[in-house]
Design an enzyme around this catalytic site. Structure first.
Site, short mmCIF file in Angstrom:
data_model
loop_
_atom_site.label_atom_id
_atom_site.label_comp_id
_atom_site.label_asym_id
_atom_site.label_seq_id
_atom_site.Cartn_x
_atom_site.Cartn_y
_atom_site.Cartn_z
N HIS A 1 -5.25 -9.21 3.27
CA HIS A 1 -4.17 -9.37 4.23
C HIS A 1 -4.69 -9.64 5.64
CE1 HIS A 1 -4.39 -4.88 5.46
NE2 HIS A 1 -5.37 -5.12 4.61
N ARG A 2 -5.79 -9.02 6.02
CA ARG A 2 -6.27 -9.16 7.39
C ARG A 2 -6.90 -10.53 7.63
NH1 ARG A 2 -4.71 -4.85 9.66
NH2 ARG A 2 -4.83 -2.82 8.65
N ASP B 1 -11.18 -2.61 11.43
CA ASP B 1 -10.11 -3.50 11.00
C ASP B 1 -9.73 -4.47 12.12
OD1 ASP B 1 -10.06 -2.40 8.51
OD2 ASP B 1 -8.36 -1.09 8.88
N ASN C 1 -4.89 -2.58 -4.64
CA ASN C 1 -6.13 -2.77 -3.89
C ASN C 1 -6.14 -1.86 -2.67
OD1 ASN C 1 -8.66 -3.82 -3.40
ND2 ASN C 1 -7.93 -5.68 -2.42
N GLU D 1 -11.36 -4.95 1.23
CA GLU D 1 -10.61 -5.71 0.23
C GLU D 1 -11.41 -6.88 -0.33
OE1 GLU D 1 -7.36 -3.57 2.48
OE2 GLU D 1 -9.43 -4.20 2.77
N ASP E 1 0.81 -1.21 0.00
CA ASP E 1 0.00 0.00 0.00
C ASP E 1 0.85 1.26 0.00
OD1 ASP E 1 -2.25 -1.56 0.01
OD2 ASP E 1 -3.22 -0.50 1.66
N LYS F 1 0.63 -6.49 1.66
CA LYS F 1 -0.11 -5.23 1.58
C LYS F 1 0.23 -4.31 2.74
CE LYS F 1 -4.91 -3.51 1.52
NZ LYS F 1 -4.84 -2.60 0.37
#
Length: 653
Positions: A395-396, A323, A91, A351, A49, A421
């Site tokens: 990613h999360r 998040d 993204n 995402e 990012d 990311k």
């Protein structure tokens, strides 16, 4: 597809120095680019990012250069020099939603009617809405052309005069729309104030707090009335603060704080604390609501398991930490009842559709999940299942599901590089604080004494025991008893995946019945050969064998146990003996049981079996390079046991 296998973890403890915050890093990069003067940014996050944002401001004519471990950004004074560019945002929702308003303000001063800046991303980015942001910009007079579906990237920005004094934007889709408008507002409010009004409830307010805090550090003050009206006074401009350091990432901190609560701890994260400007530090409050012990410092937070009892179920409004809330969804697997995550509708436009994704993957681990438009209820299972987790290029998802290993199962994470990311080193860092359930893997040829030695080593260490060589015979026996044809791959794979087998000393138990002798019958021997060639059975037994890795540790023995099933085993033994010694032991066993035996036949059978095993297409018998060789030809059983116990002494801690 690439994947990473994470073994069951026994505990988690240690200290993690956090990477820089993605939210702060990308905001600071853009503000530094728009400011007057040079800004040296320290502790900037290195990730996909931030690379997207750096490449974007470079494409727009801003000078960026490394300065030791820091980054120097030469600001453009509010107007990008290059306004004919194609920008790829990957993204990164924050990148496109903050770049678009800033580029629009630069284009308003362009004297080139043909100037245009085009922004596009990965396919998922073209599914993430940006129409509300563009509607706000069009109220200013912006010229935006949709290059695909209206309301979504890709899009092109063109010169247009900006003149409104008041604009509005919806607040219930993404706070990043407001952040983008706020950061661009001083570039519009040169001669008159600009008022930004928020329609409806503003979600993710702590992220807007970050924006306002950083704008102030670059010299711009925003007046606000609650969370519904923001006024940017006229005549302000961004001015470099000279040097600025990026805080550690509070969203990333959530994974390690949760690890401390789930894995005993303590786990300390360094880089955020009571002085943090990030709202996601409030994740620690949610852990406390679950019963975890949390301690705060100015720039650190520490978490450990509850002083007594387990983690408590929760029912929380998590709009302020969307998040980090994903981490709570996995933590809910360890609670004492159903937990509900409320007001997380923004997950739908991240995402991936995170509500749907989390529900799907949590169910793979055995949880019962009730999915609603803006909430999830997670009911933990009695025991977590091993699972293959799909990550949806998110990613999360990848990072938070690593925590499930602290509950006992193996977890395979598909596409683990999606963590690039925000945190490319995540899995290595997690491995640094999490201690796997240890395995002593004993490989070796047939009749080398693996079963006898393995069971005794397990008893001394207090570990679980797995005789993997018996599993195919057990599948055959269970199938025969249920009347299942031994070529019925689906039915036999179902049996293999949930085989109720355990090993007590040198006894093999199936459904609490001792079947040690039954699985040595001719019918089971023939049946084992038949089921062993069925791919679905082999795959099911691969995961079933891994499921024995639990508790204090495991002693596992078999012909490919260390090379295929547990390649990460910290202690590997290749136990062998001469064919003559093995034949003599087998002869003695048979005679002691009152069975007929012929030494020549036994020698011939063992030599042929060794040859077949060494030439198998799948997992041929061979000593792993990291396995200690133990030749027991001249050893007693106790001497072999003592040798392995010596190698495994470190695992007792």
């Amino acid at each position: 597809m690439e994947f990473i296998d994470l073994p069951p973890m026994r505990k988690a403890a240690g200290t993690v120095r956090l990477p820089g915050s993605k939210s702060i890093s990308n905001r600071v990069l853009l503000l530094a680019a728009l400011a007057e003067g040079d800004t040296v940014i320290e502790a900037l996050l290195e990730s996909d990012d931030t690379r997207v944002m750096k490449q974007a401001i470079l494409a727009l004519g801003v000078e960026v250069a490394a300065e030791g471990e820091a980054l120097r950004v030469s600001g453009c004074g509010g107007r990008f020099p290059k306004l004919d560019a194609d920008i790829f945002v990957g993204n990164s929702g924050l990148s496109i939603r903050t770049l678009v308003p800033a580029i629009v303000t630069s284009l308003s001063d362009s004297d080139n009617p043909l100037a245009a800046v085009r922004l596009a991303g990965v396919p998922r980015m073209h599914e993430r809405p940006i129409g509300d942001l563009v509607d706000g910009l069009k109220q200013l007079g912006a010229s935006v052309e949709w290059l695909g579906k209206e309301g979504y990237p890709p899009l092109a920005l063109k010169p247009a005069l900006l003149g409104a004094e008041r604009i509005s934007v919806r607040g219930n889709v993404s706070s990043q729309f407001l952040t983008g408008l706020l950061q661009a507002a001083p570039l519009v409010a040169r001669n008159k104030p600009l008022v930004i009004e928020v329609e409806g409830e503003l979600i993710s307010r702590p992220y807007v707090e970050i924006t306002l805090n950083l704008m102030e550090r670059f010299g711009v003050i925003v007046q606000r009335e609650g969370w519904s009206r923001f006024v940017v006074p006229a005549g302000q401009r961004y001015v470099s603060p000279g040097r600025i350091a990026v805080e550690g990432d509070a969203s990333t901190a959530s994974y390690f704080l949760a690890a401390g609560a789930l894995g005993g701890g303590p786990v300390r994260v360094v880089g955020v604390g009571r002085r943090s400007i990030q709202g996601d530090v409030k994740f620690a409050d949610a852990l406390e609501a679950m019963g975890a012990q949390v301690t705060w410092g100015d720039d650190w937070i520490e978490a450990r398991a509850p002083a007594s009892g387990g983690l408590k179920a929760f029912d929380l409004d998590l709009n302020h930490i969307p998040d980090a809330a994903m981490t709570l969804a996995v933590a809910a697997l360890f609670a004492d009842g159903p937990s509900t995550l409320r007001n997380i509708g923004s997950w739908r436009v991240k995402e991936t559709d995170r509500i749907a994704a989390m529900a799907t993957e949590l169910r793979k681990l055995g949880a019962t999940v009730d999915e609603y438009p803006e909430s999830l209820t997670v009911t933990p299972p009695p025991r977590l299942d091993s699972a293959v987790i799909d990550t949806y290029e998110d990613h999360r998802v990848a990072m938070c599901f690593s925590l499930a290993t602290l509950g006992g199962p193996y977890v395979r994470i598909n596409d683990p590089k999606c963590v690039d990311k925000t945190f490319p080193e995540y899995f290595a860092t997690f491995a640094g604080i999490a201690t796997p359930v240890p395995v002593v893997a004993i490989d070796g040829p047939s009749a080398s004494g693996k079963g006898t030695v393995g069971s005794r080593v397990a008893a001394v260490l207090g570990f679980e025991h797995l005789d993997s060589g018996s599993l195919y015979r057990l599948v055959a026996l269970a199938g025969l008893r249920k009347g299942i044809a031994l070529d019925d791959e689906a039915a036999l794979a179902e049996i293999a995946g949930a085989l109720p087998a355990r090993f007590e000393g040198e006894c093999v138990m199936l459904d609490d019945a001792d079947v040690t002798e039954a699985i040595r019958s001719e019918a089971c021997s023939v049946g084992a050969s038949k089921v062993a060639v069925l791919p679905a059975v082999r795959d099911a037994l691969f995961w079933r064998q891994r499921a024995y890795r639990q508790g204090r540790g495991l002693v596992a023995e078999g012909r490919d146990i260390g090379s295929v099933i547990f390649p990460d085993a910290p202690v590997k033994i290749f136990l062998t003996a001469s064919v003559e010694a093995r034949a003599e032991r087998r002869y003695k066993q048979l005679i002691d049981k009152g069975m007929a035996a012929n030494m020549d036949d036994l020698l011939k059978d063992l030599r042929e079996r060794d040859d077949r095993d060494s030439r198998r297409a799948v997992a041929p018998l061979k000593r792993s390079e990291d396995a200690a060789l133990l030749d027991t030809s001249e050893m007693t059983i106790q001497q072999a046991v003592d040798f392995i116990i010596g190698k495994a002494a470190v695992l007792r801690n």
